[in-house]
Design a protein around this motif. Sequence first.
Motif: not given
Length: 147
Positions: A1, A26, A33-35, A37
């Motif tokens: 982020s 990726t 839509e998700a973050t 990790e």
Amino acid sequence: SKSKNNGVDPQELIEKYGADTARLYTMFTAPPEATLEWNDAAVEGSYRFLRRVWNFGVKLTGIDAAATESAIQGAQSLQDVQFGKEAKALRLEIHTVLKQVDYDYQRMQYNTVVSGAMKMLNALEDFKAVDAPGGLVALIEGFGILL
């Protein structure tokens, strides 16, 4: 982020593994839509998968062209090819996964699309009946679908 100042520079990943690995990682790791990790081991797994795809393609190009020609002799389309039991099973598996992958792709669930590609490659690599009726044709068709 960027807001938390804990981003990962993709250029380092691209230089080490290539842009295709970065894209695959990726797509596979999380829905858009998700973050995401970050996991270096998973990046390595994406790289290994792409190497397996490449190596399988190289293996197919090493198959004798005469064997391929005799497998499809007189056939105008895939409906004209006589497929044995093993080849029919491979085609069914590949086309079943393709149907699910297409559904997931339409819903932009790219992580399950990549998972489907991995299932297809596993099925192709496990196929041992290349010399059975239609076996080589089914293998080539399945790899084309995977690509």
